[in-house]
Design an enzyme around this catalytic site. Structure first.
Site, mmCIF file in Angstrom:
data_model
loop_
_atom_site.group_PDB
_atom_site.id
_atom_site.type_symbol
_atom_site.label_atom_id
_atom_site.label_comp_id
_atom_site.label_asym_id
_atom_site.label_seq_id
_atom_site.Cartn_x
_atom_site.Cartn_y
_atom_site.Cartn_z
ATOM 1 N N ALA A 171 0.826 -1.139 0.045
ATOM 2 C CA ALA A 171 -0.147 0.065 -0.223
ATOM 3 C C ALA A 171 0.815 1.282 -0.039
ATOM 4 O O ALA A 171 2.332 1.189 0.086
ATOM 5 C CB ALA A 171 -0.859 -0.203 1.214
ATOM 6 N N HIS A 172 0.047 2.356 0.107
ATOM 7 C CA HIS A 172 0.785 3.717 -0.049
ATOM 8 C C HIS A 172 1.998 4.163 0.758
ATOM 9 O O HIS A 172 2.096 3.596 1.793
ATOM 10 C CB HIS A 172 -0.359 4.668 0.200
ATOM 11 C CG HIS A 172 -0.899 4.823 1.459
ATOM 12 N ND1 HIS A 172 -0.179 5.467 2.603
ATOM 13 C CD2 HIS A 172 -1.900 4.100 2.157
ATOM 14 C CE1 HIS A 172 -0.876 5.173 3.510
ATOM 15 N NE2 HIS A 172 -1.601 4.470 3.374
ATOM 16 N N ASP A 173 3.005 4.628 0.268
ATOM 17 C CA ASP A 173 4.136 5.254 0.834
ATOM 18 C C ASP A 173 4.878 4.290 1.520
ATOM 19 O O ASP A 173 5.841 4.603 2.402
ATOM 20 C CB ASP A 173 3.752 6.317 1.895
ATOM 21 C CG ASP A 173 2.625 7.195 1.396
ATOM 22 O OD1 ASP A 173 2.852 7.902 0.350
ATOM 23 O OD2 ASP A 173 1.581 7.291 1.699
ATOM 24 N N ASP A 210 2.572 3.132 4.480
ATOM 25 C CA ASP A 210 3.893 3.824 5.404
ATOM 26 C C ASP A 210 4.824 2.761 6.165
ATOM 27 O O ASP A 210 5.663 3.027 6.951
ATOM 28 C CB ASP A 210 3.269 4.547 6.393
ATOM 29 C CG ASP A 210 2.824 5.908 5.943
ATOM 30 O OD1 ASP A 210 3.488 6.594 5.244
ATOM 31 O OD2 ASP A 210 1.708 6.316 6.300
#
Ligand SMILES: CC(C)(COP(=O)(O)OP(=O)(O)OC[C@H]1O[C@@H](n2cnc3c(N)ncnc32)[C@H](O)[C@@H]1OP(=O)(O)O)[C@@H](O)C(=O)NCCC(=O)NCCS
Length: 214
Positions: A145-147, A165
Protein backbone atom coordinates in the site's frame (compact mmCIF):
# COMPACT_ATOMS: atom_id res chain seq x y z
CA UNK A 1 11.76 -7.05 -32.27
CA UNK A 2 11.41 -9.13 -29.10
CA UNK A 3 14.20 -9.07 -26.51
CA UNK A 4 15.72 -12.40 -25.46
CA UNK A 5 15.04 -13.18 -21.81
CA UNK A 6 16.61 -15.89 -19.64
CA UNK A 7 15.13 -17.05 -16.34
CA UNK A 8 17.59 -18.08 -13.63
CA UNK A 9 16.05 -21.03 -11.78
CA UNK A 10 13.99 -23.96 -13.09
CA UNK A 11 11.95 -24.32 -9.88
CA UNK A 12 8.30 -23.44 -9.36
CA UNK A 13 8.96 -19.71 -8.96
CA UNK A 14 11.01 -19.57 -12.16
CA UNK A 15 8.30 -21.42 -14.08
CA UNK A 16 5.65 -19.07 -12.67
CA UNK A 17 7.72 -16.22 -14.10
CA UNK A 18 7.68 -18.00 -17.48
CA UNK A 19 3.87 -17.92 -17.31
CA UNK A 20 3.97 -14.23 -16.38
CA UNK A 21 6.20 -13.49 -19.38
CA UNK A 22 3.77 -15.40 -21.65
CA UNK A 23 0.89 -13.31 -20.26
CA UNK A 24 2.81 -10.08 -20.88
CA UNK A 25 3.48 -11.19 -24.46
CA UNK A 26 -0.14 -12.23 -25.02
CA UNK A 27 -1.40 -8.84 -23.81
CA UNK A 28 0.95 -6.82 -26.01
CA UNK A 29 0.41 -5.72 -29.59
CA UNK A 30 4.04 -6.69 -30.27
CA UNK A 31 5.33 -9.34 -27.81
CA UNK A 32 8.23 -7.69 -25.95
CA UNK A 33 9.97 -10.93 -24.88
CA UNK A 34 11.39 -14.08 -26.44
CA UNK A 35 11.94 -16.60 -23.67
CA UNK A 36 15.36 -17.98 -24.63
CA UNK A 37 15.60 -20.52 -21.81
CA UNK A 38 16.28 -21.29 -18.18
CA UNK A 39 19.63 -21.57 -16.48
CA UNK A 40 20.08 -23.51 -13.26
CA UNK A 41 23.21 -24.97 -11.67
CA UNK A 42 21.54 -28.15 -10.49
CA UNK A 43 17.94 -28.63 -11.59
CA UNK A 44 16.20 -31.75 -10.33
CA UNK A 45 15.19 -34.29 -12.95
CA UNK A 46 11.54 -33.39 -12.28
CA UNK A 47 12.22 -29.68 -12.92
CA UNK A 48 14.16 -30.46 -16.12
CA UNK A 49 11.10 -32.32 -17.38
CA UNK A 50 8.77 -29.51 -16.31
CA UNK A 51 10.69 -26.81 -18.21
CA UNK A 52 10.99 -29.09 -21.20
CA UNK A 53 7.20 -29.56 -21.11
CA UNK A 54 6.89 -25.77 -21.38
CA UNK A 55 8.88 -25.97 -24.61
CA UNK A 56 11.68 -23.85 -23.13
CA UNK A 57 15.24 -25.24 -23.02
CA UNK A 58 17.48 -25.59 -19.97
CA UNK A 59 20.53 -23.79 -21.37
CA UNK A 60 23.02 -24.93 -18.73
CA UNK A 61 24.54 -23.68 -15.48
CA UNK A 62 25.02 -20.05 -14.44
CA UNK A 63 28.51 -20.29 -15.99
CA UNK A 64 27.00 -19.74 -19.45
CA UNK A 65 25.52 -16.38 -18.49
CA UNK A 66 28.78 -14.59 -19.29
CA UNK A 67 28.53 -15.87 -22.88
CA UNK A 68 24.93 -14.93 -23.69
CA UNK A 69 24.30 -12.94 -26.88
CA UNK A 70 24.53 -9.18 -26.36
CA UNK A 71 21.24 -7.64 -25.33
CA UNK A 72 19.91 -10.74 -23.56
CA UNK A 73 18.18 -9.80 -20.30
CA UNK A 74 17.91 -11.87 -17.12
CA UNK A 75 15.27 -12.37 -14.47
CA UNK A 76 16.07 -14.20 -11.24
CA UNK A 77 13.33 -16.81 -10.80
CA UNK A 78 14.11 -17.71 -7.22
CA UNK A 79 11.56 -17.15 -4.47
CA UNK A 80 13.80 -17.22 -1.38
CA UNK A 81 15.20 -13.69 -0.86
CA UNK A 82 18.50 -14.96 0.57
CA UNK A 83 19.22 -17.20 -2.41
CA UNK A 84 17.99 -14.52 -4.82
CA UNK A 85 20.46 -12.09 -3.27
CA UNK A 86 23.37 -14.53 -3.60
CA UNK A 87 22.52 -15.13 -7.25
CA UNK A 88 22.15 -11.38 -7.89
CA UNK A 89 25.61 -10.79 -6.40
CA UNK A 90 27.01 -13.47 -8.71
CA UNK A 91 25.31 -11.97 -11.77
CA UNK A 92 26.22 -8.34 -11.06
CA UNK A 93 29.69 -8.43 -12.71
CA UNK A 94 28.25 -10.02 -15.88
CA UNK A 95 26.31 -6.91 -16.74
CA UNK A 96 23.02 -8.06 -18.39
CA UNK A 97 19.99 -5.93 -17.60
CA UNK A 98 17.20 -7.18 -15.35
CA UNK A 99 13.80 -6.00 -16.59
CA UNK A 100 10.84 -5.07 -14.44
CA UNK A 101 8.05 -7.55 -15.23
CA UNK A 102 4.45 -6.73 -14.33
CA UNK A 103 1.64 -9.18 -15.07
CA UNK A 104 -1.17 -7.55 -17.10
CA UNK A 105 -3.62 -8.47 -14.33
CA UNK A 106 -1.58 -6.66 -11.65
CA UNK A 107 -1.92 -2.94 -10.91
CA UNK A 108 0.96 -0.63 -10.15
CA UNK A 109 0.79 3.06 -9.18
CA UNK A 110 1.98 5.48 -11.83
CA UNK A 111 4.39 6.96 -9.27
CA UNK A 112 6.16 3.70 -8.40
CA UNK A 113 9.92 4.15 -8.10
CA UNK A 114 11.66 0.88 -8.85
CA UNK A 115 15.19 -0.36 -9.29
CA UNK A 116 15.74 -3.26 -11.72
CA UNK A 117 14.44 -6.82 -11.42
CA UNK A 118 10.99 -6.11 -9.97
CA UNK A 119 8.52 -8.95 -10.61
CA UNK A 120 4.81 -8.35 -9.95
CA UNK A 121 2.57 -11.40 -10.36
CA UNK A 122 -1.10 -11.69 -11.35
CA UNK A 123 -3.55 -9.96 -9.04
CA UNK A 124 -0.90 -8.09 -7.05
CA UNK A 125 -1.50 -4.43 -6.20
CA UNK A 126 1.09 -1.73 -5.62
CA UNK A 127 -0.71 1.52 -4.84
CA UNK A 128 0.79 5.00 -4.68
CA UNK A 129 4.17 6.49 -3.80
CA UNK A 130 5.89 3.15 -3.29
CA UNK A 131 9.66 2.77 -3.70
CA UNK A 132 11.24 -0.64 -4.23
CA UNK A 133 14.86 -1.78 -4.49
CA UNK A 134 16.41 -4.42 -6.76
CA UNK A 135 14.93 -7.87 -7.39
CA UNK A 136 11.79 -7.35 -5.32
CA UNK A 137 9.11 -10.00 -5.98
CA UNK A 138 5.44 -9.33 -5.25
CA UNK A 139 3.59 -12.63 -5.60
CA UNK A 140 0.03 -13.40 -6.66
CA UNK A 141 -2.65 -11.21 -5.05
CA UNK A 142 -0.26 -9.55 -2.59
CA UNK A 143 -0.75 -5.86 -1.75
CA UNK A 144 1.80 -3.16 -1.08
CA UNK A 145 0.00 0.00 0.00
CA UNK A 146 0.78 3.71 -0.15
CA UNK A 147 4.10 5.24 0.83
CA UNK A 148 5.93 1.97 1.52
CA UNK A 149 9.71 1.78 1.19
CA UNK A 150 10.95 -1.65 0.18
CA UNK A 151 14.60 -2.70 0.17
CA UNK A 152 16.45 -4.99 -2.23
CA UNK A 153 15.45 -8.69 -2.55
CA UNK A 154 12.27 -8.39 -0.50
CA UNK A 155 9.52 -10.97 -1.20
CA UNK A 156 5.81 -10.71 -0.53
CA UNK A 157 4.31 -14.18 -0.82
CA UNK A 158 0.79 -14.71 -2.22
CA UNK A 159 -1.99 -12.72 -0.51
CA UNK A 160 0.38 -10.89 1.84
CA UNK A 161 -1.02 -7.44 2.70
CA UNK A 162 1.45 -4.72 3.64
CA UNK A 163 -0.33 -1.57 4.85
CA UNK A 164 0.68 2.01 4.12
CA UNK A 165 3.83 3.72 5.34
CA UNK A 166 5.70 0.49 6.10
CA UNK A 167 9.43 0.03 5.65
CA UNK A 168 10.61 -3.42 4.59
CA UNK A 169 14.37 -3.69 4.75
CA UNK A 170 16.71 -5.75 2.54
CA UNK A 171 15.77 -9.41 2.13
CA UNK A 172 12.66 -9.33 4.33
CA UNK A 173 10.07 -12.02 3.53
CA UNK A 174 6.35 -11.56 4.21
CA UNK A 175 4.70 -14.99 4.23
CA UNK A 176 1.54 -15.99 2.40
CA UNK A 177 -1.59 -14.29 3.71
CA UNK A 178 0.29 -12.30 6.36
CA UNK A 179 -0.83 -8.78 7.28
CA UNK A 180 1.54 -5.97 8.29
CA UNK A 181 -0.24 -3.08 10.02
CA UNK A 182 0.50 0.53 8.96
CA UNK A 183 3.75 2.31 9.62
CA UNK A 184 5.78 -0.68 10.79
CA UNK A 185 9.41 -1.47 10.10
CA UNK A 186 10.38 -5.01 9.12
CA UNK A 187 14.13 -5.41 9.64
CA UNK A 188 16.61 -6.79 7.12
CA UNK A 189 16.32 -10.53 6.58
CA UNK A 190 13.30 -10.87 8.87
CA UNK A 191 10.69 -13.54 8.07
CA UNK A 192 6.98 -13.07 8.70
CA UNK A 193 5.21 -16.44 8.93
CA UNK A 194 2.29 -17.31 6.69
CA UNK A 195 -1.00 -15.98 8.09
CA UNK A 196 0.65 -13.73 10.70
CA UNK A 197 -0.68 -10.33 11.75
CA UNK A 198 2.27 -8.06 12.50
CA UNK A 199 1.35 -5.38 15.04
CA UNK A 200 4.79 -4.00 15.98
CA UNK A 201 8.22 -3.51 14.39
CA UNK A 202 10.13 -6.72 13.64
CA UNK A 203 13.87 -6.77 14.36
CA UNK A 204 16.35 -7.66 11.61
CA UNK A 205 16.93 -11.36 11.13
CA UNK A 206 14.05 -12.50 13.32
CA UNK A 207 11.18 -14.88 12.53
CA UNK A 208 7.68 -13.97 13.75
CA UNK A 209 4.41 -15.83 13.31
CA UNK A 210 0.86 -16.00 14.59
CA UNK A 211 -1.79 -13.44 15.52
CA UNK A 212 -0.56 -11.13 16.87
CA UNK A 213 2.85 -12.03 15.46
CA UNK A 214 5.54 -12.88 18.02
C1 LIG B 1 7.04 -19.20 10.20
C2 LIG B 1 7.97 -20.07 9.38
C3 LIG B 1 9.09 -19.21 8.78
C4 LIG B 1 8.57 -21.09 10.35
O1 LIG B 1 9.38 -21.97 9.69
P1 LIG B 1 10.17 -23.11 10.53
O2 LIG B 1 11.08 -22.46 11.52
O3 LIG B 1 10.77 -24.06 9.55
O4 LIG B 1 8.99 -23.74 11.37
P2 LIG B 1 8.57 -25.25 11.59
O5 LIG B 1 7.86 -25.77 10.38
O6 LIG B 1 9.77 -26.02 12.12
O7 LIG B 1 7.49 -25.09 12.75
C5 LIG B 1 7.87 -24.65 14.05
C6 LIG B 1 6.60 -24.41 14.82
O8 LIG B 1 5.95 -23.24 14.33
C7 LIG B 1 4.61 -23.57 13.89
N1 LIG B 1 4.40 -22.78 12.68
C8 LIG B 1 5.06 -22.87 11.49
N2 LIG B 1 4.64 -21.93 10.64
C9 LIG B 1 3.69 -21.24 11.29
C10 LIG B 1 2.88 -20.15 10.91
N3 LIG B 1 2.99 -19.59 9.69
N4 LIG B 1 2.02 -19.66 11.82
C11 LIG B 1 1.90 -20.21 13.05
N5 LIG B 1 2.65 -21.26 13.46
C12 LIG B 1 3.53 -21.75 12.58
C13 LIG B 1 4.64 -25.07 13.62
O9 LIG B 1 3.34 -25.61 13.74
C14 LIG B 1 5.55 -25.53 14.71
O10 LIG B 1 4.83 -25.51 15.93
P3 LIG B 1 5.15 -26.60 17.10
O11 LIG B 1 6.58 -26.35 17.49
O12 LIG B 1 4.16 -26.25 18.16
O13 LIG B 1 4.96 -27.93 16.45
C15 LIG B 1 7.26 -20.80 8.20
O14 LIG B 1 6.44 -21.87 8.64
C16 LIG B 1 6.41 -19.86 7.36
O15 LIG B 1 5.23 -19.57 7.63
N6 LIG B 1 7.03 -19.35 6.28
C17 LIG B 1 6.34 -18.53 5.30
C18 LIG B 1 6.47 -19.23 3.98
C19 LIG B 1 5.35 -18.91 2.99
O16 LIG B 1 4.59 -18.00 3.08
N7 LIG B 1 5.34 -19.74 1.98
C20 LIG B 1 4.41 -19.59 0.89
C21 LIG B 1 5.17 -19.71 -0.38
S1 LIG B 1 4.14 -19.53 -1.73
Amino acid sequence: MSTALVIVGCGGHGREIAALVAAVNDAAHRPPWRLAGFVDDDPSEANRKRVSALGVPHLGTLEILGRLPAGTQLVIGIGDPRIRRRVADRLAPLGPAHPNLVHPDATVGSDLVSAEGLVVFAGARITTNVTVGQHVHINQNATLAHDCMVGDHVSLHPLAAVSGDCRLETGALVGAGAVVLPGLRIGAGATIGAGACVVRDVPAGSVVKGVPAR
